[in-house]
Design an enzyme around this catalytic site. Structure first.
Site, PDB file in Angstrom:
ATOM      1  N   GLN A   1     -28.281   7.990  26.334  1.00  0.00           N
ATOM      2  CA  GLN A   1     -28.273   8.497  24.962  1.00  0.00           C
ATOM      3  C   GLN A   1     -28.822   7.455  23.980  1.00  0.00           C
ATOM      4  O   GLN A   1     -29.219   7.772  22.876  1.00  0.00           O
ATOM      5  CB  GLN A   1     -26.825   8.917  24.633  1.00  0.00           C
ATOM      6  N   ARG A   2     -28.852   6.187  24.384  1.00  0.00           N
ATOM      7  CA  ARG A   2     -29.339   5.135  23.464  1.00  0.00           C
ATOM      8  C   ARG A   2     -30.118   4.027  24.155  1.00  0.00           C
ATOM      9  O   ARG A   2     -30.877   3.306  23.510  1.00  0.00           O
ATOM     10  CB  ARG A   2     -28.153   4.520  22.711  1.00  0.00           C
TER      11      ARG A   2
ATOM     12  N   ASP B   1     -21.979  -6.742  24.078  1.00  0.00           N
ATOM     13  CA  ASP B   1     -21.051  -5.785  23.482  1.00  0.00           C
ATOM     14  C   ASP B   1     -19.635  -6.319  23.468  1.00  0.00           C
ATOM     15  O   ASP B   1     -18.703  -5.567  23.313  1.00  0.00           O
ATOM     16  CB  ASP B   1     -21.105  -4.477  24.274  1.00  0.00           C
ATOM     17  N   ASN B   2     -19.470  -7.640  23.667  1.00  0.00           N
ATOM     18  CA  ASN B   2     -18.094  -8.139  23.686  1.00  0.00           C
ATOM     19  C   ASN B   2     -18.010  -9.510  23.027  1.00  0.00           C
ATOM     20  O   ASN B   2     -18.995 -10.250  22.992  1.00  0.00           O
ATOM     21  CB  ASN B   2     -17.560  -8.197  25.122  1.00  0.00           C
TER      22      ASN B   2
ATOM     23  N   CYS C   1     -17.939   0.139  21.658  1.00  0.00           N
ATOM     24  CA  CYS C   1     -18.750   1.361  21.563  1.00  0.00           C
ATOM     25  C   CYS C   1     -18.235   2.433  22.522  1.00  0.00           C
ATOM     26  O   CYS C   1     -18.282   3.620  22.227  1.00  0.00           O
ATOM     27  CB  CYS C   1     -20.212   1.079  21.870  1.00  0.00           C
TER      28      CYS C   1
ATOM     29  N   CYS D   1      -5.379   8.643  27.510  1.00  0.00           N
ATOM     30  CA  CYS D   1      -6.516   8.643  26.583  1.00  0.00           C
ATOM     31  C   CYS D   1      -7.780   8.909  27.397  1.00  0.00           C
ATOM     32  O   CYS D   1      -7.738   9.687  28.350  1.00  0.00           O
ATOM     33  CB  CYS D   1      -6.589   7.322  25.811  1.00  0.00           C
TER      34      CYS D   1
END
Ligand code: ZN
Length: 482
Positions: free
Chosen positions: A176-177, A234-235, A292, A440
């Site tokens: 998607q990205r 991303d971290n 994300c 979740c």
């Protein structure tokens, strides 16, 4: 007229979803205390237990960084704008100084002259600039959302050597990205996928791959051989690791980060300006800022921020324009608005300040509090076990702590939806004697819910390991995975 306080996306859920509030007050401290007083959930995000402002939250008054001033006492007047900028999981012309002198620059082949003709006729690039690009060595940390456009544009522009550090495999949810990869490369390592795509785009580019997690043990050896680092991780542990390694080695670190609809970009080059630690001396506690994967991200956003990283990298290589050193660009996709904040170098910065305390790489997982996470032995239940127990006892209460829009994608029949942010105020709705299982998406938020319930005195609480995703895989394959 009051003072406008701009609220960043990650904190908006605590103020009823609003992006700005109007408050009256004479100083930054007064405004922030008023804000925390009116919105209880915000308090722990803004203030540490000892009452000081948390160091992963920066405050600006009319785009001026006020940390060097007595922060809380900084006066504000009607009409001012106060911005709260938390860290999120992304001068003059600079000559990087590691380029070979002109005579040693590589020659361009006829094919390259044709390929780069639109650069060659640009006065600021020209043949000389194109040769600098060919000689340049850029390291991309991460071949994901930010690394994808950065890699594509840098390769297309003719950067001679691209190093890529990544250890992930292409997954369908990446597409998607992460435009560097494609449907045909799902299931293969991202490095292999990146190499294929880049060699199709520009076979003149040499791709050096590092199929590893960047660690304190290997970072200096990997980064040392490159001129510029573009950080697309991303971290937080890797962010601080990349920053510190770049400061120690004197390399520019082209930074980008994204969250939902917002992005940040800057160039941290400690020789000439601030570093990431000058901006955020400490990371947020684990889990406070969602990733994300948890918080979502609009697919185009990394395309914009990663392209800014590619642009800044090329400017550094060419030595043209004004690099993003000492400036933080904030991008709000929903408003299509760019804002720019001035960043000051912190003289007390632990890594680039006048008396640095960090002179070698440290344990970044521990620094970011990751090793210190509590153990959840026995507090989790597998999807199969939950199914068995639930079939046996209908009295079992399953609480889905995801958001309503996630519930709409897929839900477990019989589970009660109570989003994590509402849980603390809805504890009165359950019977303390019932067995409770929280769930979740992947099993992280449900552990936070478990902690909230335990702290409130509920003793029989467990969390579904792997979340609804594990349920879809192991119990109910009719559910869509997302
Ligand atoms: Zn610094």
């Amino acid at each position: 007229m009051a003072v406008t306080i701009l609220i960043p996306t990650p904190l908006r859920p605590y103020v009823g979803g609003r992006d700005a509030l109007e408050l009256e007050g004479g100083s930054v401290g007064e405004l922030l205390e008023q804000l925390a007083g009116e919105h209880a959930g915000l308090k722990r995000h803004l203030f540490a237990e000892d009452g000081r402002l948390r160091s992963f939250v920066n405050v600006y008054v009319n785009d001026r960084d006020i940390r060097q001033l007595a922060q809380r006492e900084t006066p504000v007047k009607a009409g001012d704008t106060v911005s709260i900028i938390p860290s999120i999981a992304g001068g003059t012309a600079v000559h990087v100084g590691v380029q070979p002198a002109a005579p040693q620059l590589p020659k361009l082949s006829h094919e390259e002259i044709l390929r780069y003709s639109r650069h060659l006729i640009l006065p600021d690039v020209g043949v000389e600039g194109q040769k600098k690009l060919k000689a340049a060595r850029v390291l991309l940390v991460g071949a994901g959302g930010l690394g994808s456009p950065a890699a594509l544009y840098l390769a297309a522009a003719g950067v001679g050597t691209l190093g890529i550090v990544d250890f992930d495999v292409v997954d369908k949810t990446n597409l998607q990205r992460q435009v560097l990869h494609g449907t045909s490369t799902v299931g293969i390592p991202k490095l292999e996928s990146a190499k294929q795509r880049i060699s199709d785009l520009n076979p003149n580019v040499r791709v050096e791959t590092f199929e590893t997690r960047l660690t304190a043990e290997n970072a200096l050896d990997i980064i040392r051989d490159f001129d510029i680092v573009a950080d697309g991780t991303d971290n937080f542990p890797t962010r601080y690791l990349v920053n510190d390694a770049c400061v120690l080695l004197g390399k520019p670190n082209v930074y980008g980060s994204i969250f939902r609809f917002e992005g940040q970009a800057s160039v941290f080059h400690a020789k000439q300006g601030p570093c990431y630690r000058c901006l955020y001396s400490e990371p947020p506690p684990p889990g406070l800022v969602p990733s994300c994967a948890e918080g979502g991200v609009l697919g185009v956003l990394p395309g914009i921020i990663g392209s800014i990283q590619a642009m800044e990298t090329i400017k550094l290589i060419l030595g043209v324009g004004e690099p993003l050193i000492g400036r933080l660009v904030l991008f709000d996709a929903l408003k299509l608005q760019f804002r720019e904040l001035k960043l000051e170098k912190d003289p007390d910065c632990p890594v680039c300040g006048t008396h640095p305390t960090v002179t070698e790489l440290i344990d970044y997982e521990a620094f970011c509090g990751i090793g210190a996470e509590p153990s959840y032995d026995g507090a989790e239940i597998t999807a199969q076990d939950l199914k068995t127990e639930w079939d046996r006892s209908a009295d079992l209460l399953v609480i889905d702590v995801r958001e309503p829009h996630e519930y709409e994608i897929a839900h477990i029949d019989g589970a009660v939806l109570i989003p994590l942010s509402e849980l603390p105020t809805r504890l009165g709705e359950f019977d303390g004697h019932r067995e409770i299982v929280t769930h979740c998406h992947h099993g992280a938020r449900s552990l936070k819910a478990l902690e909230i319930l335990k702290a409130a005195g509920f003793s029989k609480v467990r969390s579904l390991r792997g979340g609804i995703d594990a349920w879809a895989v192991n119990v109910d394959p009719s559910l869509p995975r997302y």
